[in-house]
Design an enzyme around this catalytic site. Structure first.
Site, mmCIF file in Angstrom:
data_model
loop_
_atom_site.group_PDB
_atom_site.id
_atom_site.type_symbol
_atom_site.label_atom_id
_atom_site.label_comp_id
_atom_site.label_asym_id
_atom_site.label_seq_id
_atom_site.Cartn_x
_atom_site.Cartn_y
_atom_site.Cartn_z
ATOM 1 N N PHE C 116 14.120 -7.515 -29.662
ATOM 2 C CA PHE C 116 12.844 -7.263 -29.000
ATOM 3 C C PHE C 116 11.872 -8.379 -29.347
ATOM 4 C CE2 PHE C 116 10.351 -3.919 -26.793
ATOM 5 C CZ PHE C 116 11.364 -3.418 -26.016
ATOM 6 N N GLN C 230 -3.810 -4.921 -25.347
ATOM 7 C CA GLN C 230 -2.593 -5.693 -25.107
ATOM 8 C C GLN C 230 -2.274 -5.821 -23.623
ATOM 9 O OE1 GLN C 230 1.558 -4.207 -26.371
ATOM 10 N NE2 GLN C 230 1.256 -6.101 -27.509
ATOM 11 N N HIS C 232 0.771 -6.848 -21.230
ATOM 12 C CA HIS C 232 2.217 -7.039 -21.242
ATOM 13 C C HIS C 232 2.524 -8.109 -20.208
ATOM 14 C CE1 HIS C 232 6.492 -6.255 -20.924
ATOM 15 N NE2 HIS C 232 6.432 -5.369 -21.891
ATOM 16 N N LEU C 242 5.801 -1.259 -15.309
ATOM 17 C CA LEU C 242 6.308 -2.144 -16.342
ATOM 18 C C LEU C 242 7.774 -2.504 -16.122
ATOM 19 C CD1 LEU C 242 5.744 -3.273 -19.321
ATOM 20 C CD2 LEU C 242 7.125 -1.335 -20.005
ATOM 21 N N GLU C 245 10.306 -5.215 -21.800
ATOM 22 C CA GLU C 245 10.646 -6.377 -22.597
ATOM 23 C C GLU C 245 12.152 -6.442 -22.848
ATOM 24 O OE1 GLU C 245 7.589 -7.562 -25.373
ATOM 25 O OE2 GLU C 245 9.039 -7.215 -26.969
ATOM 26 N N ARG C 285 3.816 -10.609 -27.208
ATOM 27 C CA ARG C 285 3.231 -10.367 -25.892
ATOM 28 C C ARG C 285 1.928 -11.121 -25.673
ATOM 29 N NH1 ARG C 285 4.601 -3.891 -25.642
ATOM 30 N NH2 ARG C 285 6.819 -4.229 -25.346
ATOM 31 N N HIS C 353 -1.573 -2.933 -21.039
ATOM 32 C CA HIS C 353 -0.439 -2.109 -21.417
ATOM 33 C C HIS C 353 -0.728 -1.156 -22.563
ATOM 34 C CE1 HIS C 353 3.695 -1.001 -21.922
ATOM 35 N NE2 HIS C 353 3.803 -1.544 -23.117
ATOM 36 N N ARG C 388 0.245 -5.713 -31.022
ATOM 37 C CA ARG C 388 1.375 -4.855 -31.370
ATOM 38 C C ARG C 388 2.671 -5.519 -30.951
ATOM 39 N NH1 ARG C 388 4.657 -0.826 -28.440
ATOM 40 N NH2 ARG C 388 3.528 -1.325 -26.550
HETATM 41 C C1 LIG Z 1 5.199 1.733 -19.369
HETATM 42 C C2 LIG Z 1 5.162 1.770 -20.867
HETATM 43 C C3 LIG Z 1 6.282 1.398 -21.601
HETATM 44 C C4 LIG Z 1 6.265 1.437 -22.985
HETATM 45 N N1 LIG Z 1 7.389 1.081 -23.658
HETATM 46 C C5 LIG Z 1 7.382 1.142 -25.018
HETATM 47 C C6 LIG Z 1 8.530 0.797 -25.759
HETATM 48 O O1 LIG Z 1 9.560 0.440 -25.196
HETATM 49 N N2 LIG Z 1 8.495 0.891 -27.104
HETATM 50 C C7 LIG Z 1 7.373 1.309 -27.755
HETATM 51 O O2 LIG Z 1 7.419 1.403 -28.968
HETATM 52 N N3 LIG Z 1 6.264 1.641 -27.084
HETATM 53 C C8 LIG Z 1 6.234 1.561 -25.727
HETATM 54 N N4 LIG Z 1 5.101 1.897 -25.049
HETATM 55 C C9 LIG Z 1 3.954 2.427 -25.774
HETATM 56 C C10 LIG Z 1 4.176 3.868 -26.120
HETATM 57 O O3 LIG Z 1 4.931 4.491 -25.133
HETATM 58 C C11 LIG Z 1 2.909 4.659 -26.237
HETATM 59 O O4 LIG Z 1 2.013 3.995 -27.029
HETATM 60 C C12 LIG Z 1 3.161 6.016 -26.833
HETATM 61 O O5 LIG Z 1 4.113 6.693 -26.079
HETATM 62 C C13 LIG Z 1 1.917 6.827 -26.919
HETATM 63 O O6 LIG Z 1 2.253 8.152 -27.290
HETATM 64 P P1 LIG Z 1 1.161 9.196 -27.659
HETATM 65 O O7 LIG Z 1 1.848 10.400 -28.133
HETATM 66 O O8 LIG Z 1 0.175 8.563 -28.539
HETATM 67 O O9 LIG Z 1 0.385 9.496 -26.313
HETATM 68 P P2 LIG Z 1 0.864 10.057 -24.822
HETATM 69 O O10 LIG Z 1 2.313 10.122 -24.761
HETATM 70 O O11 LIG Z 1 0.123 9.223 -23.916
HETATM 71 O O12 LIG Z 1 0.345 11.508 -24.884
HETATM 72 C C14 LIG Z 1 -1.003 11.841 -24.757
HETATM 73 C C15 LIG Z 1 -1.120 13.332 -24.711
HETATM 74 O O13 LIG Z 1 -2.456 13.715 -24.847
HETATM 75 C C16 LIG Z 1 -2.816 14.657 -23.892
HETATM 76 N N5 LIG Z 1 -4.236 14.529 -23.617
HETATM 77 C C17 LIG Z 1 -4.939 13.400 -23.381
HETATM 78 N N6 LIG Z 1 -6.218 13.689 -23.179
HETATM 79 C C18 LIG Z 1 -6.352 15.025 -23.295
HETATM 80 C C19 LIG Z 1 -7.433 15.926 -23.187
HETATM 81 N N7 LIG Z 1 -8.665 15.502 -22.907
HETATM 82 N N8 LIG Z 1 -7.196 17.236 -23.348
HETATM 83 C C20 LIG Z 1 -5.951 17.681 -23.619
HETATM 84 N N9 LIG Z 1 -4.908 16.879 -23.737
HETATM 85 C C21 LIG Z 1 -5.103 15.556 -23.574
HETATM 86 C C22 LIG Z 1 -1.947 14.343 -22.732
HETATM 87 O O14 LIG Z 1 -1.761 15.484 -21.944
HETATM 88 C C23 LIG Z 1 -0.650 13.932 -23.418
HETATM 89 O O15 LIG Z 1 0.117 15.067 -23.688
HETATM 90 C C24 LIG Z 1 5.099 1.839 -23.664
HETATM 91 C C25 LIG Z 1 3.985 2.197 -22.939
HETATM 92 C C26 LIG Z 1 3.982 2.134 -21.553
HETATM 93 C C27 LIG Z 1 2.745 2.461 -20.816
#
Ligand SMILES: Cc1cc2nc3c(=O)[nH]c(=O)nc-3n(C[C@H](O)[C@H](O)[C@H](O)COP(=O)(O)OP(=O)(O)OC[C@H]3O[C@@H](n4cnc5c(N)ncnc54)[C@H](O)[C@@H]3O)c2cc1C
Ligand code: SF4
Ligand code: F3S
Ligand code: FES
Lengths: 247, 126, 582, 119
Positions: C116, C230, C232, C242, C245, C285, C353, C388
Site C-alpha cells: 500500500f 486528505q 486521494h 474512489l 490505492e 497520497r 477523501h 494518513r
Molecule cells: C471510498 C473510501 C475508501 C476507503 N478505503 C479505505 C481503505 O482501503 N483502508 C482504510 O484504512 N481506510 C479507508 N477509508 C477510510 C475509512 O473507510 C474511514 O475512515 C472509516 O471507515 C471511518 O469509519 P467510522 O466508523 O469512523 O465512520 P463511518 O463508517 O463513516 O460511520 C459513521 C457512523 O456515524 C453515524 N452518524 C453520523 N452522524 C450521525 C448523527 N448525527 N446521528 C447519528 N448517527 C450519526 C452514521 O450513521 C454512521 O453509522 C476509505 C474511505 C472512503 C471514503
C-alpha cells in the site's frame, strides 16, 4: 439526445394521502447521471419535500433500492440514459410497507436477520493469540458469493412468496445463514437449522428465482436456498434411517 | 405512523412477464399429472389385449385428445428446460476436489436427457 | 421522554460497532446502545476498498509500520499513539478474522497481505477490494450476537448534553416518526465518521457531514488538526467514486496526457515495471495529489467536461489479476464510467477523501469533556498527523474503537447515577428548537439549503484545496461568514414529521458550516506547509513553530473561535526528511 | 442436534417432488411426444400390441414406469399445492388442499401399481 427526461415519482404523504400518487418532474438528461442523480436534482432544485434514502452512491451501502419502471433497482447504479427518452417511473420497493414517498420500512428484515444467527459459532473459540483460523482460497470460495450481500432488499421486493406471506424468512437472510454454514470456520449449522427448516424458512420458497435475477451483487440467494433444501432433506433422510450414534 | 401497504392483486402474476413464466412453469405439473393418467390408460389398454389397444390408438387420434397432448407437450418441455436450468443451483458437484461449474452441470443434464430419450425411443420403436 | 443507557455510542460504522462490542465485552452488565442516522450496515465504512494495515509478515516489524506512519504523517502524529496503534492493529485484525471476516488468503490458508502507498512492507490485509464492506458487515453481524446491545437505527443525533464539563447523553430524532427524545447515558462515544461532504468533489458518502465533530465542538470539546484534509489521487471524474490505492499497489501506473509516468518528475523515484514500495505510484497520497496539480499547471493533464484528469493504467495487469484482486474496481469502472480497465485507461483525478483532523482525544479516546469519548475518522488521536497512510484508517477504527469502548465502560461503571436536572432542561430546550426548525420559514421564495451547501463546497474547494494561501483562505472565511447569515434565513419546504430528509439536510448543513469554518480557521493560522496542508505562501515545513497540533475551540461569547497549539509527542523518531523512492 | 424433533414431512415431500421433477423432465417429453402426438398423427407407425406387451412385461420396465408414475404424481401434488397457495392465494384452505394433492398422489400411485402388476 433530448436534454430533459421526465421522472414520474410515487409520492405518499402519510396522513394526507390514502395511497401513493404519481408526480412528474423534468430533470436534466446527462451522460453518467444515475436515477439517483435525477432524484437529488429534484430534491435540491425542484421540490425539497421528496423523501428517499441514499448514501454511498457507489452501489455498496444498499440504501437506494427502488422500483424503476417496475423493476427493483439500485437507483445509484441505474442510469437515466438507459431509459431515454422516458418517462421513468420511480416507485418505492415493492413488498414493504411504505413509510413515505420512496422510503420503505425494512424493520421486518432487521428483525429476521438475527434469527438466522449470521455470525461465527464455534464449539470452542480459540484465543486470538494462537493466530488466524486457517482457510484456503478454495474454502473461501465456498461461501464468498453469499457474503456479498449488501442488504439492499431488492430480492425481497422481487420475491412473490414474500409478497404473499411476509412471515417468510426470505432470500437475503437465508443466503446469509448459508454464508456462515458454508464457512469452514463455523460450526453453527445445527443452531441455524431450526429457523431455516421451519415452514417460514426454506420450504416456503417455491424457487421463483426472481430474487437472484434482481440481486445487484450476484449473491444468488435462490441457489443458497435450494442448496440448503438439499442439505436439509439429505439430513432428514439420514436421521430417519441411521441410528442416532451413526449420524 | 400510517404505513401504506400495497394490495396484492389476485392475478399478481400477470404484472410481470417473469412471474407469468413462473406460474406457467408451476402449472406444467398439471400436465405431468395428465400424462400419468394418459400413460396409465395406455397400460390398461395394452394389458386388455390388442383390441383394447387399437381402441386406445383410435381415441388418441381424436382432435381434442391430440390438442390436449400438444399443449401438454409444450408445458412438459417448459418443465424440462426450466428444470435443467435450475437444477445446477441446488446441486454442488465436485470432481477431484474441484467444484464443477453450474454450466457444465446443466450441459450434463441435457446430455442425459438426449441419451435417455434416444434409448426410450429405440426400445419402443425397435 | 428519556431513556437511559450506561454507554451510548453515536455511529454504527467500523469504529462505533467495535466500540459497542468492546463495552459489552468489558462489562456485560452495562447497558450499551448504538444510535445511528442510517442502518449500521449502510455506514460509510462499507465503501472502503483497499485494506487494513497490521504487521503480519515475518519480514516485517512493528517499528517499521510505526516509522512509515510517522514519516507519512510528516511527523505531526503522536508517536505514543502510533506505537500503541501498530502494536494492537494485528490483534484487532485477527479478532475480525475470528468473527468471520472473509480476508483474502494465501494458498496455505494464512491471511494474505498486499502493498500500500507509503508502506515499506506488505502489511495491508484485504478482502479483495471490498475490505470495508466485509469488515462492516462482519462487525454488524457480530453485534447481532450480543442481544444486550440496543440499537436506535435511523435516529439522528442533534445535540450532546453537557453540564459542568461532563456529558450525560444526547438529543436525537427518530426519523421514521419525527419523534425527538432525550437519551441519557453515563458515557457517550462519538463515532460519526468524517466530513468529506463539506467539499464538492469527494469519495465520501452523502452521510459524511461531520456531525460528530460539530456536536463535540458545540459542546465545548476542541477539534484538532482540522486543516489537514486528505485528497486521494485517484477518483472517477464525475462521481468522485474512489479507485482504490490497491489498484496501484497491484501494479497500476499513473500516466499524464503523453502517456508518461509523471511521478518520476516529483522526487518519487524512478519508474520500474513492477511496484516498488514507498516509490512512484506507491508514494503517499499528499505527494501524489500535489504532483497532479503541477502536471495540470504544466498543461500535461487531459481536459474533460468534469475537469482535468490523468490516466490510471491497469491494462498490463491482465484480466485474471484484476478479477481476483480488484473485481470491484472493474465493476465500478464499467458501471460508472463505461470502461473496462482490462483494456482501457481509467480517467482519474484527486478527490477529497479523508479528514486527518477531528475531535481531540487522548490515547484512550477520551476527550476533554468528562464521559465523552471519540474514535474513528471523527476523532484525532492522532496517528495520522498531516497525512494518513492508506489502510491505516480501518485498523484505527478497530484499535481506538476498542480503546474508547473499554475506557467508556470503565468510566460508566465508576460514575453511573443521577442525571442533573439541568440536563433534562437542556434536552427540552433542544426538543423545542427542533420543533421550531421543522416549521422554520414556511413562506415561499426563501433561500434553498441546497444552494447554500453548494456555495459552501465551492468556497472550500477554492479556499482550502490541495494548495492554499492566506488570500484564498481569507476569502473562504468571508464567504463562510456570509453563508452563515444566509443560512439563518434559509427555508425548508418539508414540514412533515415522517422521514423528513430535508430537515436532516438542514441540520447537517449547519454542522458542516461549523466544520468548514474550523478547517479554514486552522488552515489560516498554520503558516507552513506540511503533509496535506500546502501553503503556497509558506512552502516550507516549520518545525520551530508548528511541530504542534492545532486545537480549535469554540468561543460562544466572542462569537468566534480560538486556536491553540499542543506539542506533538515524540518518542523515538525525531523529525526528519520524508524520503520516497530514494 | 441436541433436541430431537419429530421428522417434519416437508423434507420428504420435497425430495419426492424433486425426484419426480427430475424423472419427469427426463422421461416425459419423449413418451408424450411418441404416444400423444407422433403416433396419433401418424408421423410414426405405432408399435404393435405384441411388442408393447413384451416391453411392459419386462419387470424392469414395470419398475421404471411405477417410479415414473408415483414420483411424477408427487411432483404434481407438491407443485400444485403451492400453485394454489400462491397463484390463487388459497393458503387459508391449506388442509383440504394438502389432502387433495398428496391424497391424489397416493391413490394414483396405488392405481398405477395395480395396473402395472396386472399387465
Ligand atoms: C471510498 C473510501 C475508501 C476507503 N478505503 C479505505 C481503505 O482501503 N483502508 C482504510 O484504512 N481506510 C479507508 N477509508 C477510510 C475509512 O473507510 C474511514 O475512515 C472509516 O471507515 C471511518 O469509519 P467510522 O466508523 O469512523 O465512520 P463511518 O463508517 O463513516 O460511520 C459513521 C457512523 O456515524 C453515524 N452518524 C453520523 N452522524 C450521525 C448523527 N448525527 N446521528 C447519528 N448517527 C450519526 C452514521 O450513521 C454512521 O453509522 C476509505 C474511505 C472512503 C471514503
Ligand atoms: S441478496 Fe442481493 S438483492 Fe438480496 S439483499 Fe442481498 S444484495 Fe440485495
Ligand atoms: S424469488 Fe422467492 S420464492 Fe425463492 S427463489 Fe427467490 S426466494
Ligand atoms: S446509494 Fe449506496 S447503494 Fe446506492
Amino acid at each position: 439526445m433530448a436534454d430533459q427526461i421526465t421522472l414520474e415519482v410515487a409520492r405518499y404523504r402519510p396522513g394526507l394521502d390514502t395511497e401513493p400518487v404519481m408526480q412528474s418532474y423534468q430533470v436534466p438528461l446527462r451522460e453518467h447521471w444515475a436515477i439517483l442523480d435525477g432524484l437529488t436534482y429534484i430534491k435540491d432544485h425542484l421540490d425539497g419535500t421528496l423523501s428517499f434514502r441514499w448514501s454511498c452512491r457507489m452501489g455498496i451501502c444498499g440504501s437506494c433500492g427502488m422500483t424503476v419502471n417496475g423493476d427493483p433497482q439500485l437507483t445509484c447504479a441505474t442510469f437515466l440514459t438507459d431509459y431515454a427518452p422516458g418517462p421513468v417511473r420511480v416507485e418505492p420497493l415493492r413488498n414493504f410497507p411504505v413509510v413515505r414517498d420512496l422510503v420503505v420500512d425494512i424493520g421486518d428484515f432487521m428483525e429476521k436477520l438475527p434469527t438466522v444467527k449470521p455470525w461465527i459459532i464455534r464449539d470452542v473459540d480459540s484465543p486470538v493469540e494462537e493466530g488466524e483460523y486457517l482457510q484456503t482460497p478454495e474454502e473461501l470460495d465456498e461461501y464468498k458469493q453469499f457474503s456479498m450481500c449488501i442488504n439492499c432488499m431488492l430480492c425481497y421486493s422481487a420475491c412473490p412468496v414474500y409478497a404473499l406471506d411476509p412471515s417468510f424468512v426470505g432470500p437475503a437472510a437465508i443466503a446469509l445463514a448459508q454464508r456462515y454454514n458454508l464457512d469452514s470456520r463455523d460450526e453453527g449449522a445445527a443452531d441455524r437449522d431450526d429457523v431455516l427448516t421451519s415452514p417460514e424458512g426454506i420450504w416456503a420458497c417455491t424457487f421463483v428465482g426472481e430474487c437472484s435475477a434482481a440481486c445487484p451483487k450476484d449473491v444468488d440467494p435462490a441457489a443458497a436456498i435450494q442448496r440448503y433444501k438439499l442439505t436439509a432433506a439429505t439430513q432428514a433422510v439420514k436421521n430417519l434411517l441411521l441410528p442416532r450414534g451413526a449420524r | 405512523m400510517s404505513l401504506y401497504h400495497r394490495p396484492i392483486p389476485i392475478f399478481w402474476w400477470l404484472e410481470r412477464r417473469s412471474y407469468l413464466v413462473f406460474v406457467l412453469r408451476e402449472l406444467s405439473s398439471v400436465f405431468i399429472a395428465w400424462f400419468v393418467v394418459y400413460l396409465l390408460l395406455l397400460i390398461n389398454a395394452v394389458s386388455g389385449g390388442s383390441a383394447e389397444y387399437e381402441r386406445f390408438l383410435d381415441r388418441s387420434g381424436h382432435w381434442w385428445v391430440v390438442a390436449i397432448n400438444v399443449i401438454a407437450l409444450l408445458f412438459v418441455l417448459l418443465h424440462s428446460v426450466t428444470w435443467f436450468g435450475l437444477a445446477p443451483k441446488a446441486i454442488v458437484a465436485r470432481l477431484r476436489g474441484r467444484r464443477v461449474p453450474p454450466r457444465q452441470i446443466a450441459v450434463a443434464h441435457y446430455a442425459a436427457w438426449l441419451v435417455l430419450s434416444a434409448v426410450i425411443a429405440w426400445v419402443i420403436l425397435r | 421522554m428519556s431513556a437511559f443507557h450506561d454507554v451510548l455510542v453515536i455511529g454504527g460504522g467500523g469504529a462505533g460497532l467495535r466500540a459497542a462490542i468492546a463495552v459489552a465485552e468489558t462489562n456485560p452488565r452495562l447497558r450499551v446502545a448504538i444510535v445511528s442516522k442510517v442502518y449500521p450496515m449502510r455506514s460509510h465504512t462499507v465503501s472502503a476498498e483497499g485494506g487494513a494495515a497490521g504487521v503480519a509478515a515475518a519480514d516485517d516489524s512493528l517499528d517499521e509500520h510505526a516509522y512509515d506512519t510517522v514519516s507519512g504523517s510528516d511527523w505531526l502524529c503522536d508517536q505514543d499513539a502510533v506505537e500503541a496503534f501498530v502494536a494492537e492493529a494485528p490483534r484487532e485484525l485477527l479478532r475480525l478474522e475470528h468473527w468471520g471476516c472473509p480476508w483474502s488468503r494465501q494458498p496455505d490458508g494464512h491471511t494474505a497481505v498486499r502493498a500500500f502507498g507509503g508502506m515499506k512492507k506488505k502489511r495491508t490485509w484485504f478482502a479483495a477490494d471490498r475490505t470495508g464492506f466485509h469488515m462492516l458487515h462482519t462487525l454488524f453481524q457480530t453485534v447481532l450476537s450480543f442481544p444486550e446491545v440496543v440499537r436506535y437505527d435511523e435516529w439522528y443525533v442533534t445535540k450532546l448534553l453537557v453540564d459542568n464539563g461532563r456529558t450525560y447523553g444526547v438529543v436525537a430524532i427518530e426519523l421514521a416518526t419525527g419523534r425527538t427524545e432525550t437519551i441519557t447515558a453515563s458515557a457517550v462515544i462519538v463515532c460519526t465518521g468524517g466530513c468529506g461532504r463539506v467539499y464538492p468533489f469527494t469519495t465520501n458518502a452523502n452521510i459524511k457531514t461531520g456531525d460528530g465533530m460539530a456536536l463535540a465542538y458545540r459542546a465545548g470539546a476542541p477539534l484538532k488538526d482540522m486543516e489537514f484534509v486528505q485528497y486521494h489521487p485517484t477518483g472517477l471524474p464525475f462521481t468522485g467514486i474512489l479507485i482504490t490505492e490497491a489498484a496501484r499497489a497491484e501494479g497500476g501506473w499513473l500516466l499524464n496526457k503523453d502517456g508518461y509516468r509523471y511521478l518520476q518528475d516529483y522526487d518519487l523515484g524512478i519508474p520500474e515495471p513492477t511496484p516498488v514500495m514507498r516509490s512512484m505510484e506507491l508514494g503517499p497520497r499528499d505527494r501524489l495529489s500535489q504532483a497532479f496539480v503541477h502536471e495540470f499547471d504544466k498543461g500535461r493533464t487531459i481536459d474533460t467536461p468534469y475537469g482535468p484528469i490523468v490516466h490510471l493504467d491497469l491494462r498490463h495487469l491482465g484480466a485474471e489479476l484484476i478479477d481476483a484482486k480488484l473485481p470491484f474496481v472493474r465493476e465500478l469502472c464499467s458501471q460508472y464510467q463505461n470502461i473496462d480497465p482490462v483494456t482501457e485507461l481509467v480517467p482519474v483525478r484527486p478527490v477529497v477523501h479523508y479528514m486527518m483532523g477531528g475531535i481531540h482525544t487522548d490515547i484512550h479516546g477520551a476527550t476533554p469533556i468528562q464521559g465523552l469519548y471519540a474514535a474513528g475518522e471523527v476523532a484525532c488521536v492522532s496517528i495520522n498527523g498531516a497525512n494518513r497512510l492508506g489502510s491505516n484508517s480501518l485498523p484505527e477504527c478497530l484499535v481506538f474503537g476498542t480503546r474508547a469502548g473499554r475506557a467508556a465502560a470503565v468510566f460508566a461503571g465508576q460514575y453511573g447515577g443521577a442525571i442533573p436536572p439541568a440536563i433534562l432542561a437542556q434536552g427540552r430546550d433542544e426538543e423545542d428548537r427542533l420543533e421550531r426548525e421543522l416549521t422554520r420559514h414556511a413562506e415561499e421564495g426563501r433561500e434553498r439549503i441546497a444552494d447554500i451547501r453548494t456555495e459552501m463546497q465551492t468556497a472550500m474547494e477554492n479556499g482550502a484545496g490541495i494548495y492554499r494561501d492566506g488570500d484564498s483562505l481569507a476569502k473562504a472565511a468571508d464567504e463562510l461568514q456570509e453563508l452563515r447569515l444566509r443560512f439563518a434565513d434559509a427555508a425548508i419546504d418539508d414540514h412533515s414529521r415522517t422521514f423528513n430528509t430535508e430537515l436532516v439536510a438542514l441540520l447537517e448543513l449547519s454542522f458542516m458550516l461549523d466544520v468548514a469554518e474550523s478547517i479554514i480557521t486552522c488552515a489560516l493560522q498554520r503558516e507552513e506547509s506540511r503533509g496535506a496542508h500546502q501553503r503556497t505562501d509558506f512552502p516550507a515545513r516549520d518545525d520551530e513553530r508548528y511541530l504542534a497540533h492545532s486545537l480549535v475551540h469554540r468561543e460562544p461569547d466572542r462569537h468566534g473561535r480560538r486556536v491553540q497549539y499542543l506539542p506533538v509527542t515524540i518518542t523515538r523518531w525525531p523529525p526528519g526528511e520524508r524520503v520516497y523512492g530514494r | 442436534m441436541t433436541t430431537r424433533r419429530p421428522p417434519a414431512p416437508e423434507p420428504f415431500l420435497w425430495l419426492l417432488f424433486s425426484a419426480g421433477g427430475m424423472i419427469a423432465a427426463l422421461f416425459v417429453p419423449v413418451l408424450l411426444f411418441l404416444f400423444g402426438v407422433a403416433f396419433p398423427l401418424d408421423w410414426l407407425t405405432a408399435p404393435s400390441h405384441a411388442h408393447l406387451l413384451a416391453v411392459l412385461q419386462n419387470p424392469i420396465t414395470r419398475l421404471v414406469l411405477f417410479g415414473l408414475c408415483a414420483l411424477a404424481l408427487f411432483h404434481w401434488a407438491h407443485r400444485f399445492r403451492y400453485t394454489l397457495y400462491d397463484g390463487l392465494q388459497l393458503k387459508r384452505f391449506s388442509v383440504p388442499i394438502i389432502l387433495f394433492c398428496y391424497g391424489g398422489a397416493v391413490i394414483g400411485s396405488i392405481i398405477s401399481a395395480y395396473l402395472l402388476l396386472r399387465v
